[in-house]
Design a protein around this motif. Structure first.
Motif, mmCIF file in Angstrom:
data_model
loop_
_atom_site.group_PDB
_atom_site.id
_atom_site.type_symbol
_atom_site.label_atom_id
_atom_site.label_comp_id
_atom_site.label_asym_id
_atom_site.label_seq_id
_atom_site.Cartn_x
_atom_site.Cartn_y
_atom_site.Cartn_z
ATOM 1 N N THR A 7 0.933 -1.171 -0.161
ATOM 2 C CA THR A 7 -0.094 0.017 0.058
ATOM 3 C C THR A 7 0.894 1.264 0.125
ATOM 4 O O THR A 7 0.603 2.282 -0.703
ATOM 5 C CB THR A 7 -0.873 0.126 1.214
ATOM 6 O OG1 THR A 7 -1.688 -1.193 1.213
ATOM 7 C CG2 THR A 7 -1.812 1.444 1.270
ATOM 8 N N ALA A 8 1.936 1.219 0.990
ATOM 9 C CA ALA A 8 2.830 2.363 0.971
ATOM 10 C C ALA A 8 3.631 2.589 -0.125
ATOM 11 O O ALA A 8 3.760 4.000 -0.918
ATOM 12 C CB ALA A 8 3.914 2.294 2.236
ATOM 13 N N LEU A 12 3.574 6.090 -2.486
ATOM 14 C CA LEU A 12 4.754 6.757 -2.973
ATOM 15 C C LEU A 12 4.980 7.159 -4.544
ATOM 16 O O LEU A 12 5.078 8.161 -5.000
ATOM 17 C CB LEU A 12 5.926 6.113 -2.427
ATOM 18 C CG LEU A 12 6.111 6.200 -0.884
ATOM 19 C CD1 LEU A 12 7.321 5.408 -0.619
ATOM 20 C CD2 LEU A 12 6.281 7.475 -0.577
ATOM 21 N N GLY A 13 4.610 5.829 -5.251
ATOM 22 C CA GLY A 13 4.771 5.844 -6.780
ATOM 23 C C GLY A 13 3.514 6.899 -7.221
ATOM 24 O O GLY A 13 4.044 7.856 -7.885
ATOM 25 N N ALA A 14 2.455 7.091 -6.545
ATOM 26 C CA ALA A 14 1.264 7.992 -7.256
ATOM 27 C C ALA A 14 1.747 9.438 -6.903
ATOM 28 O O ALA A 14 1.554 10.293 -7.390
ATOM 29 C CB ALA A 14 -0.139 7.449 -6.531
ATOM 30 N N ALA A 21 4.557 17.468 -7.824
ATOM 31 C CA ALA A 21 5.074 16.729 -6.828
ATOM 32 C C ALA A 21 6.114 17.090 -5.949
ATOM 33 O O ALA A 21 7.063 17.587 -6.434
ATOM 34 C CB ALA A 21 5.290 15.408 -7.336
ATOM 35 N N PRO A 22 6.278 16.915 -4.757
ATOM 36 C CA PRO A 22 7.516 17.225 -4.036
ATOM 37 C C PRO A 22 8.476 16.390 -4.408
ATOM 38 O O PRO A 22 8.450 15.321 -5.044
ATOM 39 C CB PRO A 22 7.241 17.013 -2.471
ATOM 40 C CG PRO A 22 5.946 15.851 -2.594
ATOM 41 C CD PRO A 22 5.102 16.100 -3.976
ATOM 42 N N GLY A 62 10.663 2.896 -6.615
ATOM 43 C CA GLY A 62 11.984 3.416 -7.115
ATOM 44 C C GLY A 62 12.339 4.700 -6.287
ATOM 45 O O GLY A 62 13.140 5.358 -7.166
ATOM 46 N N CYS A 63 12.374 4.454 -5.267
ATOM 47 C CA CYS A 63 12.870 5.883 -4.119
ATOM 48 C C CYS A 63 13.816 5.327 -3.415
ATOM 49 O O CYS A 63 14.092 4.112 -3.337
ATOM 50 C CB CYS A 63 11.641 6.644 -3.481
ATOM 51 S SG CYS A 63 10.208 7.015 -4.595
ATOM 52 N N ALA A 64 14.797 6.324 -2.741
ATOM 53 C CA ALA A 64 15.663 6.192 -1.798
ATOM 54 C C ALA A 64 15.081 6.302 -0.568
ATOM 55 O O ALA A 64 14.375 7.432 -0.393
ATOM 56 C CB ALA A 64 17.063 6.904 -2.361
#
Length: 169
Positions: A7-8, A12-14, A21-22, A62-64
């Motif tokens: 879910t998270a 995050l992707g959306a 987006a920030p 795909g985030c750090a």
């Protein structure tokens, strides 16, 4: 926590795909950690569980994921508290000009007390930034001081009643 991670990751992707987006998101943890004690391995209680979920979700999206220390700064007018009996308004007695050491020490103590004894009238400017970055392998990362905007902070409004790092008059 597979369901929470999925879910998270979707959220995050959306979030990062939206227009305007920030560029980063900061989730405040329950405990306060010093820069020296900040590490993924050293997180406490609920913080450890949240970060585990967020770290896996960030990877899927795909985030750090990094840890950092949030700092709060504010400026604005303030009004010192004065006790007129102590600060010169109604002093009685005499003073020996040949023995200023005791009086000078007392004056320095009073000045120190005044720096911490005041009411903030209004906060004119406030800022938040993150530094002391740690990567997922608990290594130090030199991103420097990155400003933290209101729309980048989760939970929303988490710093609304937080005290600044230091206060001085």
């Amino acid at each position: 926590y597979e369901r929470e991670v999925a879910t998270a990751a979707e959220i995050l992707g959306a979030t990062f795909r939206k227009d305007g987006a920030p560029t980063k998101l900061a989730w405040l943890l329950e405990h306060q950690y010093s820069a020296a004690g900040l590490s993924f391995a050293g997180l406490k209680g609920h913080d450890a569980a949240r970060v585990q979920v967020l770290r896996q979700a960030a990877e899927r999206a795909g985030c750090a994921a990094h840890l950092g220390v949030v700092h709060i700064g504010e400026t604005g007018p303030a009004e010192p508290h004065f006790d007129m009996y102590e600060y010169g308004g109604w002093r009685s007695g005499w003073q020996d000009d040949d023995a200023p050491d005791e009086e000078e020490d007392l004056d320095q103590e009073r000045e120190a007390d005044v720096r911490d004894d005041f009411d903030v009238i209004e906060v004119s400017d406030a800022w938040h930034y993150v530094d002391h970055w740690v990567d997922a392998q608990n290594g130090s990362v030199d991103f420097g001081k990155l400003p933290l905007k209101e729309n980048e902070l989760l939970p929303a409004g988490a710093l609304d009643d937080a005290a600044p790092d230091e206060q001085r008059l």
